[in-house]
Design an enzyme around this catalytic site. Structure first.
Site, PDB file in Angstrom:
ATOM      1  N   ASN A  66      10.944   1.557   2.256  1.00  0.00           N
ATOM      2  CA  ASN A  66       9.720   1.643   3.059  1.00  0.00           C
ATOM      3  C   ASN A  66       9.890   2.668   4.164  1.00  0.00           C
ATOM      4  OD1 ASN A  66       7.057   0.495   3.574  1.00  0.00           O
ATOM      5  ND2 ASN A  66       7.913  -0.091   5.559  1.00  0.00           N
ATOM      6  N   CYS A  69     -28.936 -12.884 -10.703  1.00  0.00           N
ATOM      7  CA  CYS A  69     -29.767 -13.499  -9.655  1.00  0.00           C
ATOM      8  C   CYS A  69     -30.129 -12.558  -8.511  1.00  0.00           C
ATOM      9  CB  CYS A  69     -29.076 -14.756  -9.109  1.00  0.00           C
ATOM     10  SG  CYS A  69     -27.649 -14.383  -8.065  1.00  0.00           S
ATOM     11  N   CYS A 115     -20.505 -12.661  -8.256  1.00  0.00           N
ATOM     12  CA  CYS A 115     -21.619 -13.163  -7.453  1.00  0.00           C
ATOM     13  C   CYS A 115     -21.205 -14.506  -6.846  1.00  0.00           C
ATOM     14  CB  CYS A 115     -22.848 -13.322  -8.342  1.00  0.00           C
ATOM     15  SG  CYS A 115     -24.231 -14.016  -7.436  1.00  0.00           S
ATOM     16  N   CYS A 124     -26.258  -8.660  -8.192  1.00  0.00           N
ATOM     17  CA  CYS A 124     -25.920  -9.463  -9.367  1.00  0.00           C
ATOM     18  C   CYS A 124     -26.994  -9.257 -10.429  1.00  0.00           C
ATOM     19  CB  CYS A 124     -25.834 -10.939  -8.961  1.00  0.00           C
ATOM     20  SG  CYS A 124     -25.644 -12.031 -10.377  1.00  0.00           S
ATOM     21  N   HIS A 152      -3.620 -10.063  -4.375  1.00  0.00           N
ATOM     22  CA  HIS A 152      -4.833  -9.846  -3.573  1.00  0.00           C
ATOM     23  C   HIS A 152      -6.035  -9.448  -4.436  1.00  0.00           C
ATOM     24  CE1 HIS A 152      -2.443  -9.107   0.439  1.00  0.00           C
ATOM     25  NE2 HIS A 152      -2.455 -10.373   0.057  1.00  0.00           N
ATOM     26  N   ALA A 163       0.805  -1.221   0.000  1.00  0.00           N
ATOM     27  CA  ALA A 163       0.000   0.000   0.000  1.00  0.00           C
ATOM     28  C   ALA A 163       0.843   1.278   0.000  1.00  0.00           C
ATOM     29  CB  ALA A 163      -0.926  -0.007   1.209  1.00  0.00           C
TER      30      ALA A 163
HETATM   31  N1  APR Z   1       6.828   5.705   0.727  1.00  0.00           N
HETATM   32  C1  APR Z   1       7.380   4.638   1.371  1.00  0.00           C
HETATM   33  N2  APR Z   1       6.712   3.937   2.295  1.00  0.00           N
HETATM   34  C2  APR Z   1       5.458   4.303   2.594  1.00  0.00           C
HETATM   35  C3  APR Z   1       4.835   5.404   1.967  1.00  0.00           C
HETATM   36  C4  APR Z   1       5.573   6.132   0.998  1.00  0.00           C
HETATM   37  N3  APR Z   1       5.062   7.185   0.358  1.00  0.00           N
HETATM   38  N4  APR Z   1       3.583   5.541   2.481  1.00  0.00           N
HETATM   39  C5  APR Z   1       3.425   4.549   3.386  1.00  0.00           C
HETATM   40  N5  APR Z   1       4.554   3.797   3.456  1.00  0.00           N
HETATM   41  C6  APR Z   1       4.802   2.607   4.260  1.00  0.00           C
HETATM   42  C7  APR Z   1       4.137   2.639   5.621  1.00  0.00           C
HETATM   43  O1  APR Z   1       4.916   3.326   6.576  1.00  0.00           O
HETATM   44  C8  APR Z   1       4.022   1.130   5.925  1.00  0.00           C
HETATM   45  O2  APR Z   1       5.219   0.652   6.523  1.00  0.00           O
HETATM   46  O3  APR Z   1       4.199   1.507   3.585  1.00  0.00           O
HETATM   47  C9  APR Z   1       3.849   0.501   4.526  1.00  0.00           C
HETATM   48  C10 APR Z   1       2.433   0.060   4.231  1.00  0.00           C
HETATM   49  O4  APR Z   1       2.152  -1.083   5.018  1.00  0.00           O
HETATM   50  P1  APR Z   1       0.653  -1.607   5.233  1.00  0.00           P
HETATM   51  O5  APR Z   1      -0.239  -0.470   5.538  1.00  0.00           O
HETATM   52  O6  APR Z   1       0.724  -2.716   6.224  1.00  0.00           O
HETATM   53  O7  APR Z   1       0.252  -2.154   3.770  1.00  0.00           O
HETATM   54  P2  APR Z   1       0.581  -3.561   3.131  1.00  0.00           P
HETATM   55  O8  APR Z   1       1.866  -4.098   3.608  1.00  0.00           O
HETATM   56  O9  APR Z   1       0.384  -3.406   1.663  1.00  0.00           O
HETATM   57  O10 APR Z   1      -0.589  -4.458   3.709  1.00  0.00           O
HETATM   58  C11 APR Z   1      -0.723  -5.785   3.274  1.00  0.00           C
HETATM   59  O11 APR Z   1      -2.808  -5.960   4.428  1.00  0.00           O
HETATM   60  O12 APR Z   1      -4.932  -5.362   5.125  1.00  0.00           O
HETATM   61  C12 APR Z   1      -4.204  -5.973   4.154  1.00  0.00           C
HETATM   62  O13 APR Z   1      -5.063  -6.624   2.142  1.00  0.00           O
HETATM   63  C13 APR Z   1      -4.406  -5.535   2.739  1.00  0.00           C
HETATM   64  O14 APR Z   1      -2.886  -5.863   0.883  1.00  0.00           O
HETATM   65  C14 APR Z   1      -3.010  -5.364   2.216  1.00  0.00           C
HETATM   66  C15 APR Z   1      -2.169  -6.169   3.184  1.00  0.00           C
END
Ligand code: APR
Length: 248
Positions: free
Chosen positions: A218, A155, A128, A152, A120, A25
């Site tokens: 990260n 159905c 559906c 859907c 994911h 994310a």
């Molecule tokens: N640059 C670098 N890192 C970033 C940035 C950015 N601009 N913005 C956020 N982050 C970092 C955050 O600090 C965090 O450590 O990205 C990381 C996101 O981690 P999560 O929120 O845990 O997301 P993710 O690892 O993708 O989650 C995995 O969890 O709930 C589920 O299905 C959902 O696919 C998701 C899965």
């Protein structure tokens, strides 16, 4: 962002073919999509047990769609950012083999990446659970304008977005391909993920066990930091754009 570290990351990618990228994310926050586990993330506001499990969906699909309708609004408006564009550019130049993503936003695809493994699922469609009918995103979005939960067309049951909810298995082909890519990777570059959610959190383990290197971009720490050759705690967009430039 440290230019020295970005230059070292570039060197690692140049010398350790192939490079496979695993995104979470954090690569999409610069497109205006909140992540999950930051203090301002989605799970700080919504309890995943109530809105993101398959049993919650089966119990009360309308409530789960309240959450997804808001997410769809944000996800469908978002545009790829510098990080997505840099990865697509690195793939075009033969420096990135594939992107494995946990994200459902389809932004890698829209940025021009060709080989994207969506472990994911994605918002591209909803299905559906009763009769198997699959409906494209445009129809889901159109339905959400007049109803809180899209039915859907065959159905009438409430559709489920084709995203993996907690308690569901991941699409077998996607996770198998992700594992194979991880094992073959000279370097696995993780971008924007806490690496806390399994089975994807085990993907870096596969690269390391096969003798490949791990690099992490990260904000904040991950359980793999000590095993990574390089960790860059900075913006995904800025770092990846810098990486593409360093690899020119
Ligand atoms: N640059 C670098 N890192 C970033 C940035 C950015 N601009 N913005 C956020 N982050 C970092 C955050 O600090 C965090 O450590 O990205 C990381 C996101 O981690 P999560 O929120 O845990 O997301 P993710 O690892 O993708 O989650 C995995 O969890 O709930 C589920 O299905 C959902 O696919 C998701 C899965």
């Amino acid at each position: 962002m440290s230019n020295t570290r970005v230059a070292r990351l570039g060197e690692l990618i140049r010398t350790h073919h192939p490079c496979v990228v695993l995104t979470g994310a954090g690569i999409s926050t610069e497109s205006g999509i909140p992540d999950f586990r930051s203090p301002t993330g989605i799970w700080a506001q919504y309890d995943p047990m109530e809105y993101a499990t398959i049993s919650a969906f089966r119990r009360d699909p309308v409530k789960v769609w309240e959450f997804y309708a808001l997410r769809f609004e944000v996800l469908t408006r978002a545009q790829p950012n510098a990080g997505h564009l840099a990865l697509a550019e690195l793939e075009r130049r033969g420096l990135v083999r594939a992107v494995v993503t946990q994200n459902i936003d389809a932004l890698h695809d829209r940025a021009g990446s060709q080989d994207v493994v969506e472990v994911h699922g994605s918002i591209r469609s909803a299905s559906c659970l009763a009769c198997g009918t699959r409906v494209p995103l445009e129809d889901v979005v159109a339905a959400l304008e007049s109803t809180p939960a899209p039915p859907c067309p065959q159905c009438g049951e409430i559709l489920k977005p084709d995203v993996v909810m907690f308690g569901e298995l991941l699409p077998v082909d996607a996770i198998d391909r992700a594992s194979a890519l991880a094992r073959e990777a000279g370097v696995l570059l993780v971008v924007g993920s806490t690496l806390e959610v399994y089975p994807v959190a085990a993907v870096p383990e596969e690269t390391l066990a096969a003798g490949g290197s791990l690099a992490i971009v990260n904000r904040g720490s991950t359980p793999y930091d000590r095993r990574a050759v390089i960790c860059i705690d900075g913006s995904a967009g800025e770092t990846l754009a810098g990486l593409a430039e360093a690899l020119c």
